[in-house]
Motif scaffolding. Structure first.
Motif, PDB file in Angstrom:
ATOM      1  N   ILE A   1       0.837  -1.204   0.000  1.00  0.00           N
ATOM      2  CA  ILE A   1       0.000   0.000   0.000  1.00  0.00           C
ATOM      3  C   ILE A   1       0.869   1.250   0.000  1.00  0.00           C
ATOM      4  N   ALA A   2       1.915   1.251   0.831  1.00  0.00           N
ATOM      5  CA  ALA A   2       2.804   2.421   0.901  1.00  0.00           C
ATOM      6  C   ALA A   2       3.518   2.651  -0.424  1.00  0.00           C
ATOM      7  N   GLU A   3       3.920   1.549  -1.086  1.00  0.00           N
ATOM      8  CA  GLU A   3       4.599   1.694  -2.376  1.00  0.00           C
ATOM      9  C   GLU A   3       3.640   2.207  -3.440  1.00  0.00           C
ATOM     10  N   ALA A   4       2.382   1.728  -3.394  1.00  0.00           N
ATOM     11  CA  ALA A   4       1.386   2.198  -4.364  1.00  0.00           C
ATOM     12  C   ALA A   4       1.016   3.658  -4.120  1.00  0.00           C
ATOM     13  N   THR A   5       1.097   4.098  -2.866  1.00  0.00           N
ATOM     14  CA  THR A   5       0.705   5.468  -2.517  1.00  0.00           C
ATOM     15  C   THR A   5       1.836   6.459  -2.741  1.00  0.00           C
ATOM     16  N   PHE A   6       3.045   6.116  -2.302  1.00  0.00           N
ATOM     17  CA  PHE A   6       4.162   7.064  -2.345  1.00  0.00           C
ATOM     18  C   PHE A   6       5.250   6.692  -3.339  1.00  0.00           C
ATOM     19  N   GLY A   7       5.232   5.434  -3.839  1.00  0.00           N
ATOM     20  CA  GLY A   7       6.391   4.959  -4.571  1.00  0.00           C
ATOM     21  C   GLY A   7       7.487   4.596  -3.574  1.00  0.00           C
ATOM     22  N   ARG A   8       8.630   4.182  -4.078  1.00  0.00           N
ATOM     23  CA  ARG A   8       9.725   3.792  -3.147  1.00  0.00           C
ATOM     24  C   ARG A   8      10.560   5.027  -2.800  1.00  0.00           C
ATOM     25  N   ASN A   9       9.910   6.034  -2.243  1.00  0.00           N
ATOM     26  CA  ASN A   9      10.644   7.232  -1.824  1.00  0.00           C
ATOM     27  C   ASN A   9      10.867   7.203  -0.311  1.00  0.00           C
ATOM     28  N   TRP A  10      11.301   8.328   0.237  1.00  0.00           N
ATOM     29  CA  TRP A  10      11.652   8.373   1.667  1.00  0.00           C
ATOM     30  C   TRP A  10      10.458   8.076   2.551  1.00  0.00           C
ATOM     31  N   MET A  11       9.226   8.478   2.110  1.00  0.00           N
ATOM     32  CA  MET A  11       8.045   8.243   2.936  1.00  0.00           C
ATOM     33  C   MET A  11       7.740   6.747   3.034  1.00  0.00           C
ATOM     34  N   TYR A  12       7.980   6.016   1.950  1.00  0.00           N
ATOM     35  CA  TYR A  12       7.789   4.567   1.975  1.00  0.00           C
ATOM     36  C   TYR A  12       8.686   3.933   3.038  1.00  0.00           C
ATOM     37  N   PHE A  13       9.942   4.362   3.045  1.00  0.00           N
ATOM     38  CA  PHE A  13      10.881   3.767   4.004  1.00  0.00           C
ATOM     39  C   PHE A  13      10.587   4.215   5.441  1.00  0.00           C
ATOM     40  N   VAL A  14      10.035   5.419   5.593  1.00  0.00           N
ATOM     41  CA  VAL A  14       9.614   5.854   6.935  1.00  0.00           C
ATOM     42  C   VAL A  14       8.502   4.942   7.452  1.00  0.00           C
ATOM     43  N   ILE A  15       7.506   4.679   6.593  1.00  0.00           N
ATOM     44  CA  ILE A  15       6.381   3.826   7.002  1.00  0.00           C
ATOM     45  C   ILE A  15       6.865   2.409   7.291  1.00  0.00           C
ATOM     46  N   GLN A  16       7.751   1.883   6.467  1.00  0.00           N
ATOM     47  CA  GLN A  16       8.288   0.546   6.727  1.00  0.00           C
ATOM     48  C   GLN A  16       9.092   0.522   8.028  1.00  0.00           C
ATOM     49  N   GLY A  17       9.827   1.604   8.251  1.00  0.00           N
ATOM     50  CA  GLY A  17      10.629   1.670   9.469  1.00  0.00           C
ATOM     51  C   GLY A  17       9.776   1.700  10.727  1.00  0.00           C
ATOM     52  N   VAL A  18       8.752   2.579  10.736  1.00  0.00           N
ATOM     53  CA  VAL A  18       7.917   2.676  11.948  1.00  0.00           C
ATOM     54  C   VAL A  18       7.031   1.442  12.097  1.00  0.00           C
ATOM     55  N   THR A  19       6.663   0.807  10.963  1.00  0.00           N
ATOM     56  CA  THR A  19       5.889  -0.441  11.047  1.00  0.00           C
ATOM     57  C   THR A  19       6.727  -1.544  11.677  1.00  0.00           C
ATOM     58  N   ALA A  20       7.971  -1.631  11.237  1.00  0.00           N
ATOM     59  CA  ALA A  20       8.869  -2.620  11.846  1.00  0.00           C
ATOM     60  C   ALA A  20       9.023  -2.350  13.344  1.00  0.00           C
ATOM     61  N   LEU A  21       9.167  -1.067  13.701  1.00  0.00           N
ATOM     62  CA  LEU A  21       9.339  -0.713  15.116  1.00  0.00           C
ATOM     63  C   LEU A  21       8.111  -1.067  15.942  1.00  0.00           C
ATOM     64  N   ILE A  22       6.897  -0.751  15.430  1.00  0.00           N
ATOM     65  CA  ILE A  22       5.690  -1.037  16.216  1.00  0.00           C
ATOM     66  C   ILE A  22       5.491  -2.545  16.357  1.00  0.00           C
ATOM     67  N   LEU A  23       5.856  -3.302  15.315  1.00  0.00           N
ATOM     68  CA  LEU A  23       5.730  -4.754  15.402  1.00  0.00           C
ATOM     69  C   LEU A  23       6.702  -5.319  16.437  1.00  0.00           C
ATOM     70  N   PHE A  24       7.893  -4.773  16.464  1.00  0.00           N
ATOM     71  CA  PHE A  24       8.830  -5.174  17.508  1.00  0.00           C
ATOM     72  C   PHE A  24       8.310  -4.754  18.883  1.00  0.00           C
TER      73      PHE A  24
END
Length: 605
Positions: free
Chosen positions: A287-310
């Motif tokens: 969803i993040a890639e479809a919304t933002f592409g693989r830009n900095w916002m995509y990696f921010v969302i992946q980063g905070v998602t990984a953190l919340i899952l941890f």
């Protein structure tokens, strides 16, 4: 050295009167106790889609009504557990409710299920967080077990530092995740409505003909994994600042509203964008890639998602030690779980939780999909028992407005019972383990309780009758030679009793002769008894000698064995010496009804 490392890792010891300062306000409690529930947004929708895709892409339309059913259940649970918080302000959740209203056996099932669930929470969260990282960086896919274990170690250290300190640090990434997901939902929705994103949603007409009721029920039960962690607030009421029940209830409602909004948004975006489950990319990643592409916002969302899952595991670190404390207080777990550590947390519970979850991560090789069904069914059992217990409470006590409360808990009980049964029937191949493991846990509870009951019976005294009885004391000193250690022990022994003997066990005539000569020359005023061991054993001759003394003295004398032992200056130097004294002490304590005392002699260089 060890003490300095401990201070560096977990901080200075705290005084007992600092406990009040360790309690949480609503915002920090929301972050710490809701992290498990909020993190399930990252995989709840994905679990629904993984089941529906089996019937083809068109079946993904059913993710919408299933999500609606999950939201309805969330509302029921929030209202139900809010009632539980005010009815049981001391915390304990399902365990305390079941114990008070249903019975001991039911409470042990609830408590055992929750303990298992919290262990699974840590394992699932660390595994799911690793999945988010490997989605963004596929090169790390083979290192997922090590990444998960590293995060468990980090969370263990944070929680050993205390509730307040861990909350202050961990609240930042948790709220960053909430903000990022809402930003993703808002921008993703705008893109879809304005035509900035591909409309790939399947239609209802194409979906209906290919989907069975069994598949829908299985998808619904998978989606209910998004509700795990809802009960944590009611379990951890003692962690809140006063008024604790009111703050806990407010936190629970806030958690429900945030979770419901995020789950709805992610499910809608997944449907609108036609997202399919992918082994190498999570639904949120797509969803993040479809919304933002693989830009900095995509990696921010992946980063905070990984953190919340941890960090979802932190819910378990808050609730598991408290529940273990309550079970230990009722004598169903070892008393060590009642002990607060240097930082006022129940550190033994924290460490035990970490070890067990790490074992699961290694055993399942970090595979989240294998763990989630176990994780979910483990929490719906106490959900059901808690609702049933509250129903019985309202019927029994009939407080003001009890009819409405009874209706809420009845609906909750029937719903959670239905979901538990759905889990069992649709995913039995994945969840059968819990029906083997849970009876074992309950059996262990019963064994521990029986041990404490038997111990109390044997230790209990009658204050009017059972007075101390004064006996004589025969002191036995096992010696291997004449040294400063032996001199120190003989000196101490002569302060205890006039009846002191030294025992030397030799393996050959020459060593025995030399020992007798040296002892006679030293003449410490203590008789030396020499025993010969034909098989080079020390324990057997010593045991027989003690039995001889016991037979002669009968019950009129105590027998004390004083074991001489020198203590090396450095811990590692002890490895260079035979540990005969330790073996002797262990053997005598376990096999003989004698007093065993070690007399230390410290070496200074």
């Amino acid at each position: 050295m060890t003490g300095k490392i401990k201070r560096f890792l977990i901080g200075r010891p705290m005084k007992s009167n600092e406990l009040e300062g360790e309690r949480l306000g609503k915002l920090k409690a929301l972050a710490i106790l809701s992290s498990d529930a909020l993190s399930s947004v990252a995989y709840g929708t994905e679990q629904i889609l993984l089941v529906l895709i089996l019937a083809g892409a068109a079946a993904l339309w059913f993710s919408l009504p299933i999500a609606l059913a999950v939201l309805a259940l969330l509302a029921i649970l929030i209202v139900s557990y809010r009632q539980t918080i005010f009815a049981y302000p001391a915390g304990g959740g399902a365990y305390v409710v079941a114990k008070d209203n249903i019975g001991k056996f039911s409470s042990l099932i609830a408590g055992g299920s929750l303990l298992v669930d919290y262990i699974l929470t840590v394992a699932v969260s660390s595994s799911a967080g690793t999945d988010a990282i490997t989605s963004a960086f596929p090169i790390l896919h083979d290192e997922r077990v090590l990444i998960a274990l590293a995060m468990i170690v980090f969370l263990t250290l944070m929680n050993l530092r205390g509730v307040t300190e861990s909350a202050s640090v961990l609240a930042i990434p948790i709220y960053a995740f909430v903000v990022s997901i809402f930003l993703l939902i808002v921008i993703g929705t705008i893109n879809y409505l304005t035509g900035g994103a591909p409309a790939a949603a399947p239609q209802m007409e194409a979906a209906v003909s290919n989907v069975s009721l069994f598949l829908l029920l299985k998808a619904f039960s998978s989606g209910c994994s998004a509700l795990t962690g809802v009960e944590a607030v009611s379990n951890a009421i003692p962690n809140f600042r006063d008024p604790a029940p009111k703050n806990a209830a407010a936190t629970l409602v806030m958690m429900g509203l945030i979770l419901g909004a995020m789950f709805t948004g992610i499910t809608l975006l997944a449907y609108w964008y036609g997202i399919r489950p992918d082994e190498k990319a999570t639904v949120i990643s797509q969803i993040a890639e479809a919304t933002f592409g693989r830009n900095w916002m995509y990696f921010v969302i992946q980063g905070v998602t990984a953190l919340i899952l941890f960090l979802a595991a932190n819910t378990a670190y808050s609730a598991f030690p408290l529940l273990a404390f309550m079970l230990a207080k009722d004598k169903y777990l070892p008393h060590m779980f009642m002990v607060r550590g240097d930082r006022l947390g129940f550190s033994n519970g924290i460490i035990f939780l970490s070890i067990m979850s790490a074992v699961l991560v290694v055993a399942f090789k970090g595979n989240t999909e294998s763990l989630i069904p176990l994780y979910a069914v483990g929490v719906f059992i106490p959900f059901t028992l808690s609702q049933l217990g509250m129903m019985i409470r309202w019927i029994k006590h009939k407080p003001k407005g009890w009819q409405g409360k009874l209706v809420i808990n009845t609906v909750g009980m029937l719903t959670t019972l239905s979901i538990t049964l759905i889990f069992i029937f649709t995913k039995f191949a994945q969840v059968w383990v819990i029906f083997v493991f849970l009876p074992i846990v309950v059996y262990l509870f019963a064994k521990i309780y029986r041990h404490y009951a038997n111990t109390a019976d044997q230790l209990r005294i009658d204050l009017a009758v059972d007075k101390p009885c004064i006996k004589g004391n025969t002191v036995i000193i096992p010696v291997s030679g004449i040294t400063q250690v032996v001199r120190n022990t003989v000196s101490y022994a002569k302060t205890l009793s006039d009846s002191v003997v030294a025992v030397y066990i030799g393996f050959d005539d020459e060593s025995i002769r030399k020992m007798e000569e040296k002892w006679a020359e030293w003449d410490p005023g203590v008789r030396l008894i020499v025993l010969k061991s034909r098989y080079r054993s020390i324990m057997r001759p010593l045991r027989k000698f003690i039995e001889t003394v016991e037979w002669k003295k009968g019950e009129h004398d105590n027998i004390t064995v004083l074991i001489p032992q020198f203590i090396t200056k450095h811990w590692w130097e002890a490895v260079l010496h035979n540990q005969t004294s330790l073996m002797m002490r262990t053997y005598l304590l376990n096999h003989k009804d004698v007093i065993v005392t070690t007399v230390p002699f410290h070496l200074h260089k």
